[in-house]
Design a protein around this motif. Structure first.
Motif, PDB file in Angstrom:
ATOM      1  N   ARG A 144       0.838  -1.209   0.000  1.00 41.30           N
ATOM      2  CA  ARG A 144       0.000   0.000   0.000  1.00 41.30           C
ATOM      3  C   ARG A 144       0.870   1.254   0.000  1.00 41.30           C
ATOM      4  O   ARG A 144       0.583   2.232  -0.678  1.00 41.30           O
ATOM      5  CB  ARG A 144      -0.942  -0.031   1.196  1.00 41.30           C
ATOM      6  N   ALA A 145       1.969   1.218   0.752  1.00 45.97           N
ATOM      7  CA  ALA A 145       2.881   2.362   0.821  1.00 45.97           C
ATOM      8  C   ALA A 145       3.500   2.667  -0.543  1.00 45.97           C
ATOM      9  O   ALA A 145       3.678   3.834  -0.907  1.00 45.97           O
ATOM     10  CB  ALA A 145       3.976   2.112   1.858  1.00 45.97           C
ATOM     11  N   ILE A 146       3.821   1.619  -1.299  1.00 53.64           N
ATOM     12  CA  ILE A 146       4.382   1.815  -2.641  1.00 53.64           C
ATOM     13  C   ILE A 146       3.366   2.518  -3.534  1.00 53.64           C
ATOM     14  O   ILE A 146       3.691   3.502  -4.215  1.00 53.64           O
ATOM     15  CB  ILE A 146       4.829   0.478  -3.265  1.00 53.64           C
ATOM     16  N   ILE A 147       2.135   2.034  -3.541  1.00 53.36           N
ATOM     17  CA  ILE A 147       1.106   2.644  -4.382  1.00 53.36           C
ATOM     18  C   ILE A 147       0.909   4.109  -4.002  1.00 53.36           C
ATOM     19  O   ILE A 147       0.867   4.992  -4.862  1.00 53.36           O
ATOM     20  CB  ILE A 147      -0.214   1.866  -4.282  1.00 53.36           C
ATOM     21  N   GLU A 148       0.818   4.376  -2.720  1.00 54.87           N
ATOM     22  CA  GLU A 148       0.610   5.754  -2.253  1.00 54.87           C
ATOM     23  C   GLU A 148       1.795   6.645  -2.604  1.00 54.87           C
ATOM     24  O   GLU A 148       1.607   7.794  -3.016  1.00 54.87           O
ATOM     25  CB  GLU A 148       0.333   5.762  -0.755  1.00 54.87           C
ATOM     26  N   ALA A 149       3.009   6.130  -2.491  1.00 49.36           N
ATOM     27  CA  ALA A 149       4.195   6.927  -2.806  1.00 49.36           C
ATOM     28  C   ALA A 149       4.277   7.235  -4.297  1.00 49.36           C
ATOM     29  O   ALA A 149       4.603   8.365  -4.687  1.00 49.36           O
ATOM     30  CB  ALA A 149       5.460   6.203  -2.339  1.00 49.36           C
ATOM     31  N   VAL A 150       3.988   6.252  -5.139  1.00 51.14           N
ATOM     32  CA  VAL A 150       4.031   6.483  -6.586  1.00 51.14           C
ATOM     33  C   VAL A 150       2.962   7.492  -6.984  1.00 51.14           C
ATOM     34  O   VAL A 150       3.222   8.406  -7.778  1.00 51.14           O
ATOM     35  CB  VAL A 150       3.890   5.158  -7.375  1.00 51.14           C
ATOM     36  N   ARG A 151       1.778   7.368  -6.437  1.00 54.04           N
ATOM     37  CA  ARG A 151       0.726   8.355  -6.734  1.00 54.04           C
ATOM     38  C   ARG A 151       1.130   9.740  -6.260  1.00 54.04           C
ATOM     39  O   ARG A 151       0.936  10.730  -6.974  1.00 54.04           O
ATOM     40  CB  ARG A 151      -0.590   7.932  -6.091  1.00 54.04           C
ATOM     41  N   ALA A 152       1.696   9.841  -5.067  1.00 52.54           N
ATOM     42  CA  ALA A 152       2.132  11.138  -4.541  1.00 52.54           C
ATOM     43  C   ALA A 152       3.210  11.740  -5.442  1.00 52.54           C
ATOM     44  O   ALA A 152       3.189  12.943  -5.738  1.00 52.54           O
ATOM     45  CB  ALA A 152       2.643  10.984  -3.110  1.00 52.54           C
ATOM     46  N   TYR A 153       4.146  10.910  -5.902  1.00 53.51           N
ATOM     47  CA  TYR A 153       5.202  11.365  -6.810  1.00 53.51           C
ATOM     48  C   TYR A 153       4.574  11.970  -8.060  1.00 53.51           C
ATOM     49  O   TYR A 153       4.944  13.075  -8.491  1.00 53.51           O
ATOM     50  CB  TYR A 153       6.111  10.185  -7.171  1.00 53.51           C
ATOM     51  N   LYS A 154       3.631  11.235  -8.659  1.00 51.83           N
ATOM     52  CA  LYS A 154       2.978  11.724  -9.884  1.00 51.83           C
ATOM     53  C   LYS A 154       2.246  13.038  -9.630  1.00 51.83           C
ATOM     54  O   LYS A 154       2.306  13.959 -10.452  1.00 51.83           O
ATOM     55  CB  LYS A 154       2.010  10.672 -10.428  1.00 51.83           C
ATOM     56  N   PHE A 155       1.545  13.135  -8.504  1.00 54.36           N
ATOM     57  CA  PHE A 155       0.833  14.375  -8.182  1.00 54.36           C
ATOM     58  C   PHE A 155       1.804  15.530  -7.991  1.00 54.36           C
ATOM     59  O   PHE A 155       1.526  16.665  -8.403  1.00 54.36           O
ATOM     60  CB  PHE A 155      -0.051  14.208  -6.948  1.00 54.36           C
ATOM     61  N   LEU A 156       2.946  15.279  -7.361  1.00 57.11           N
ATOM     62  CA  LEU A 156       3.941  16.333  -7.178  1.00 57.11           C
ATOM     63  C   LEU A 156       4.448  16.854  -8.522  1.00 57.11           C
ATOM     64  O   LEU A 156       4.501  18.071  -8.753  1.00 57.11           O
ATOM     65  CB  LEU A 156       5.121  15.826  -6.345  1.00 57.11           C
ATOM     66  N   ILE A 157       4.823  15.928  -9.404  1.00 55.16           N
ATOM     67  CA  ILE A 157       5.387  16.322 -10.701  1.00 55.16           C
ATOM     68  C   ILE A 157       4.328  17.006 -11.561  1.00 55.16           C
ATOM     69  O   ILE A 157       4.561  18.093 -12.111  1.00 55.16           O
ATOM     70  CB  ILE A 157       5.981  15.099 -11.439  1.00 55.16           C
TER      71      ILE A 157
END
Length: 172
Positions: free
Chosen positions: A101-114
């Protein structure tokens, strides 16, 4: 412009970069399995119920043996776990672990940041026009049937031209 955008989207540049920069240690296919296990309704539309290997295969459009292998990799890596179905104790389901779950949330957060940074350079009026237009553009596949019907004669002519060119290309 659309071809360039399509190629970049098909290569999934942003998702790949997120996995690399976050030092996750999995590839896009493995990440897709985690997302398929999580099953967000917006992506799959069937998030109700339990997730089994067959469900992952169906959601990703891959054969069950491939899904089984990649799910096993994610279980071995500690990102998913097998559990007993609450609906049928004979059935094995797949669930995300906290690490998955942490991986999915981190990848989504990365995309939202960029993407958020990119869009922050736009003025509010541009964003206000763009979002509804993007939403409208995203619905084009639902209109394919109507377009195919509307242009049936043109499409038939194009098919005939292809057939004629193939016939000319055949060895004598």
């Amino acid at each position: 412009m659309m071809q360039n955008w399509r190629r970049r989207a098909m290569r999934r540049e942003l998702g790949h970069r997120a996995l690399v920069e976050l030092k996750v240690g999995i590839d896009l296919a493995q990440f897709d399995v985690l997302v398929a296990i999580e099953a967000p309704a917006a992506q799959f539309g069937d998030s109700a119920g339990e997730t089994m290997v067959a469900t992952v295969a169906e959601r990703l459009g891959i054969d069950p043996s491939r899904a089984s292998r990649v799910v096993s990799e994610m279980v071995e890596a500690g990102y998913a776990r097998r559990a007993v179905s609450q609906a049928d104790a004979r059935r094995t389901i797949i669930e995300l672990t906290d690490a998955g779950r942490a991986i999915i949330e981190a990848v989504r957060a990365y995309k939202f940041l960029i993407l958020g940074d990119f869009l922050s350079e736009w003025d509010k009026a541009d964003v206000a026009r763009f979002v509804p237009l993007l939403r409208k553009f995203g619905q084009w596949p639902e209109h394919m049937e109507a377009g195919a019907t509307k242009f049936a004669d043109d499409i038939a002519l194009l098919a005939k031209q292809i057939a004629a060119s193939r016939k000319q290309a055949e060895p004598a």
